[in-house]
Write a protein that holds these residues in place. Sequence first.
Motif, PDB file in Angstrom:
ATOM      1  N   TYR A 371      40.337  48.273  46.995  1.00  0.00           N
ATOM      2  CA  TYR A 371      40.010  46.839  46.972  1.00  0.00           C
ATOM      3  C   TYR A 371      40.808  46.091  48.034  1.00  0.00           C
ATOM      4  CZ  TYR A 371      37.231  46.999  42.684  1.00  0.00           C
ATOM      5  OH  TYR A 371      36.243  47.243  41.763  1.00  0.00           O
ATOM      6  N   ARG A 372      42.091  46.396  48.126  1.00  0.00           N
ATOM      7  CA  ARG A 372      42.929  45.716  49.123  1.00  0.00           C
ATOM      8  C   ARG A 372      42.452  46.010  50.544  1.00  0.00           C
ATOM      9  NH1 ARG A 372      46.993  47.779  45.374  1.00  0.00           N
ATOM     10  NH2 ARG A 372      47.767  46.039  44.099  1.00  0.00           N
ATOM     11  N   GLU A 373      41.910  47.197  50.743  1.00  0.00           N
ATOM     12  CA  GLU A 373      41.399  47.575  52.062  1.00  0.00           C
ATOM     13  C   GLU A 373      40.056  46.912  52.367  1.00  0.00           C
ATOM     14  OE1 GLU A 373      39.535  51.615  54.057  1.00  0.00           O
ATOM     15  OE2 GLU A 373      41.248  51.821  52.714  1.00  0.00           O
ATOM     16  N   LEU A 374      39.193  46.801  51.354  1.00  0.00           N
ATOM     17  CA  LEU A 374      37.830  46.334  51.588  1.00  0.00           C
ATOM     18  C   LEU A 374      37.654  44.822  51.503  1.00  0.00           C
ATOM     19  CD1 LEU A 374      35.679  49.043  49.748  1.00  0.00           C
ATOM     20  CD2 LEU A 374      36.302  48.905  52.167  1.00  0.00           C
ATOM     21  N   ILE A 375      38.466  44.140  50.716  1.00  0.00           N
ATOM     22  CA  ILE A 375      38.301  42.690  50.572  1.00  0.00           C
ATOM     23  C   ILE A 375      38.360  41.968  51.918  1.00  0.00           C
ATOM     24  CG2 ILE A 375      39.453  40.608  49.680  1.00  0.00           C
ATOM     25  CD1 ILE A 375      39.906  42.147  47.064  1.00  0.00           C
ATOM     26  N   PRO A 376      39.286  42.311  52.814  1.00  0.00           N
ATOM     27  CA  PRO A 376      39.329  41.612  54.111  1.00  0.00           C
ATOM     28  C   PRO A 376      38.120  41.872  55.013  1.00  0.00           C
ATOM     29  CG  PRO A 376      41.436  42.668  53.627  1.00  0.00           C
ATOM     30  CD  PRO A 376      40.448  43.193  52.644  1.00  0.00           C
ATOM     31  N   THR A 377      37.288  42.877  54.687  1.00  0.00           N
ATOM     32  CA  THR A 377      36.135  43.176  55.535  1.00  0.00           C
ATOM     33  C   THR A 377      34.996  42.182  55.340  1.00  0.00           C
ATOM     34  OG1 THR A 377      35.053  44.651  53.929  1.00  0.00           O
ATOM     35  CG2 THR A 377      36.708  45.629  55.407  1.00  0.00           C
ATOM     36  N   GLY A 378      35.071  41.368  54.302  1.00  0.00           N
ATOM     37  CA  GLY A 378      34.024  40.384  54.068  1.00  0.00           C
ATOM     38  C   GLY A 378      32.886  40.864  53.191  1.00  0.00           C
ATOM     39  N   LEU A 379      33.003  42.050  52.606  1.00  0.00           N
ATOM     40  CA  LEU A 379      31.987  42.518  51.676  1.00  0.00           C
ATOM     41  C   LEU A 379      31.907  41.591  50.462  1.00  0.00           C
ATOM     42  CD1 LEU A 379      32.645  46.375  51.539  1.00  0.00           C
ATOM     43  CD2 LEU A 379      30.693  45.240  52.623  1.00  0.00           C
ATOM     44  N   ARG A 380      30.743  41.495  49.878  1.00  0.00           N
ATOM     45  CA  ARG A 380      30.587  40.763  48.620  1.00  0.00           C
ATOM     46  C   ARG A 380      31.016  41.694  47.491  1.00  0.00           C
ATOM     47  NH1 ARG A 380      24.795  38.878  48.129  1.00  0.00           N
ATOM     48  NH2 ARG A 380      25.468  37.858  50.061  1.00  0.00           N
ATOM     49  N   ILE A 381      32.090  41.344  46.799  1.00  0.00           N
ATOM     50  CA  ILE A 381      32.645  42.206  45.757  1.00  0.00           C
ATOM     51  C   ILE A 381      32.718  41.424  44.443  1.00  0.00           C
ATOM     52  CG2 ILE A 381      34.629  43.577  45.021  1.00  0.00           C
ATOM     53  CD1 ILE A 381      35.310  43.994  47.991  1.00  0.00           C
ATOM     54  N   TRP A 382      32.011  41.923  43.436  1.00  0.00           N
ATOM     55  CA  TRP A 382      32.010  41.304  42.118  1.00  0.00           C
ATOM     56  C   TRP A 382      32.422  42.331  41.069  1.00  0.00           C
ATOM     57  CZ3 TRP A 382      28.059  37.081  40.462  1.00  0.00           C
ATOM     58  CH2 TRP A 382      27.952  36.118  41.458  1.00  0.00           C
ATOM     59  N   ILE A 383      33.114  41.857  40.056  1.00  0.00           N
ATOM     60  CA  ILE A 383      33.447  42.664  38.890  1.00  0.00           C
ATOM     61  C   ILE A 383      32.961  41.906  37.660  1.00  0.00           C
ATOM     62  CG2 ILE A 383      35.288  43.724  37.528  1.00  0.00           C
ATOM     63  CD1 ILE A 383      36.992  43.834  40.044  1.00  0.00           C
ATOM     64  N   GLU A 427      36.336  32.613  40.533  1.00  0.00           N
ATOM     65  CA  GLU A 427      36.123  33.099  41.897  1.00  0.00           C
ATOM     66  C   GLU A 427      37.442  33.105  42.658  1.00  0.00           C
ATOM     67  OE1 GLU A 427      32.987  30.841  43.734  1.00  0.00           O
ATOM     68  OE2 GLU A 427      31.739  30.953  41.930  1.00  0.00           O
ATOM     69  N   TYR A 428      37.689  34.227  43.319  1.00  0.00           N
ATOM     70  CA  TYR A 428      38.888  34.413  44.118  1.00  0.00           C
ATOM     71  C   TYR A 428      38.488  34.580  45.582  1.00  0.00           C
ATOM     72  CZ  TYR A 428      40.816  35.737  39.532  1.00  0.00           C
ATOM     73  OH  TYR A 428      41.193  35.759  38.204  1.00  0.00           O
ATOM     74  N   THR A 429      39.462  34.574  46.455  1.00  0.00           N
ATOM     75  CA  THR A 429      39.193  34.886  47.851  1.00  0.00           C
ATOM     76  C   THR A 429      38.756  36.339  47.957  1.00  0.00           C
ATOM     77  OG1 THR A 429      40.841  33.285  48.612  1.00  0.00           O
ATOM     78  CG2 THR A 429      40.185  35.012  50.158  1.00  0.00           C
ATOM     79  N   GLY A 430      37.482  36.561  48.257  1.00  0.00           N
ATOM     80  CA  GLY A 430      36.976  37.911  48.451  1.00  0.00           C
ATOM     81  C   GLY A 430      36.505  38.623  47.205  1.00  0.00           C
ATOM     82  N   LEU A 431      36.559  37.977  46.030  1.00  0.00           N
ATOM     83  CA  LEU A 431      36.164  38.660  44.805  1.00  0.00           C
ATOM     84  C   LEU A 431      35.731  37.643  43.753  1.00  0.00           C
ATOM     85  CD1 LEU A 431      37.881  41.690  43.157  1.00  0.00           C
ATOM     86  CD2 LEU A 431      37.372  39.702  41.736  1.00  0.00           C
ATOM     87  N   THR A 432      34.672  37.958  43.027  1.00  0.00           N
ATOM     88  CA  THR A 432      34.204  37.132  41.917  1.00  0.00           C
ATOM     89  C   THR A 432      34.265  37.932  40.631  1.00  0.00           C
ATOM     90  OG1 THR A 432      32.721  35.797  43.290  1.00  0.00           O
ATOM     91  CG2 THR A 432      32.225  35.899  40.946  1.00  0.00           C
ATOM     92  N   PHE A 433      34.811  37.322  39.580  1.00  0.00           N
ATOM     93  CA  PHE A 433      34.924  37.966  38.270  1.00  0.00           C
ATOM     94  C   PHE A 433      34.027  37.231  37.279  1.00  0.00           C
ATOM     95  CE2 PHE A 433      37.584  38.392  34.222  1.00  0.00           C
ATOM     96  CZ  PHE A 433      37.000  39.598  33.877  1.00  0.00           C
ATOM     97  N   VAL A 434      33.218  37.995  36.530  1.00  0.00           N
ATOM     98  CA  VAL A 434      32.294  37.408  35.560  1.00  0.00           C
ATOM     99  C   VAL A 434      32.408  38.160  34.242  1.00  0.00           C
ATOM    100  CG1 VAL A 434      29.879  36.871  35.031  1.00  0.00           C
ATOM    101  CG2 VAL A 434      30.670  36.812  37.409  1.00  0.00           C
ATOM    102  N   THR A 435      32.603  37.444  33.145  1.00  0.00           N
ATOM    103  CA  THR A 435      32.513  38.066  31.831  1.00  0.00           C
ATOM    104  C   THR A 435      31.158  37.726  31.233  1.00  0.00           C
ATOM    105  OG1 THR A 435      33.400  36.245  30.486  1.00  0.00           O
ATOM    106  CG2 THR A 435      34.994  37.723  31.545  1.00  0.00           C
ATOM    107  N   VAL A 436      30.657  38.622  30.391  1.00  0.00           N
ATOM    108  CA  VAL A 436      29.343  38.441  29.775  1.00  0.00           C
ATOM    109  C   VAL A 436      29.531  38.392  28.261  1.00  0.00           C
ATOM    110  CG1 VAL A 436      26.980  39.284  29.597  1.00  0.00           C
ATOM    111  CG2 VAL A 436      28.289  39.671  31.701  1.00  0.00           C
TER     112      VAL A 436
END
Length: 476
Positions: A371-383, A427-436
Amino acid sequence: MTNSECSQLLFICIITLTPLFLNNINFAFATDPFLQQEQDRIVSALPGQNFNVTFKHYSGYITVNEEVGRTLFYWFIEADHIDPTSKPLLLWFNGGPGCSSIAYGEAEEIGPFHINSDGKTLYLNPYSWNQVANILYIDSPTGVGFSYSNNSSDFLNNGDKRTAEDNLIFLLKWFKRFPQYKKTDFFISGESYAGHYVPQLSQLIVKYNSATKQDSINFKGYMVGNALIDDFRDQLGMFQFMWSSGMISDKTFKLLNVLCDFQSVEHPSKSCEKIWETAYEELGNIDPYSIFTATCHANDNQRVKRKRSAGRIRSVYDPCTEKHSTIYFNQPEVQKILHVDPNHKPEKWQTCSDVVNTNWKDSPRTVLDIYRELIPTGLRIWIFSGNTDAVVPVTSTRYSINALKLPTVSPWRAWYDNGEVGGWTQEYTGLTFVTVRGAGHEVPLHTPKLALTLLKSFLAGTSMPTLEPPTLTAAY
């Protein structure tokens, strides 16, 4: 390796994969890939399918290791749209390790073809994800579902590293077979142990793309649900969720923290195993993957397994869906329609392979470094996280996200679906967290409508829906 060789094989130099992996990048296809597509196309209705569909779907094999004949089975279901190539392409993984993405992802979660309680007829899932995306399912790794190898020892030597490498080879060959999707926005998703598969494959794709500009994958991002991310935080959150939900005693909670010492989920110590036995006795006969739903009584002697594997769960509507899948996919007429090779079909098709699971070779304790490696690449990352799962609970996921120390972009809030709270998000810088809200380990199974809402927001790259303001009416 010389500089000349390195320039020719830049992919290998960057990813530092084995020569055996390199050999399998030599693709062998028919001159016309659309001819192979047509051979893989499912032209007849599936057995037990008494409804029509307007979309095309395909199934077949792609060999990822020519030397030993290691071959992965896939089922590709196009988007239900006049031009499916205009919709995103989503690759879906279930976990285990050793569980079939077709058994769970397609047949009871996000796919259009779901199985009735008789195990022989199908019904159309009204919340199928192929309403908004093309969905590709892989039985991965080898030995899972209909995937096979000519060398049976392959089933005893699966692990995270080889699985990621094989999945990348699969993708590269699949895009050769389906070149019309080469420019389509590509995403990856999955749940539970796919919390390893998804970021590991994403990492390889990013490295591959950086090494080759002419044949790159149009990769846009990934999303994982109730995902194993970090052993330390996964167990810490699990113990706290069980205790705070009133399922285990104060004494057991304390001993779990002391004796398990946040060891590897896959390799606990004997003292940790013993206190887990006590915890399971206190839990009683519930489904920890969905703590508020009924259990399946079709096999009452099947107790909760100590191995906390993805996919071994039952439906909120029908707790015996795993049993129905086993009946359906073992039917010869089903296997024939799905193009299963009779010379390589399993003696008995299973939703999960115990052989693959118990012989897993490598499983890093954390993927936070990826995650630390990929977040700076600008990928859309959600958990995302179903909040009634006790196996990889929301508490575990929050601990892992907090460990990344990401700046907050949008603070914690409720999100809505048709005026009702669907869950919560931050929502964080580079990552979005969603609970259902109200979902267990398999979010699309327990709350299919909310899961589809989640997917739509993820693919669009928009925030989860807010509560619509009430419509004002004029006073007379």
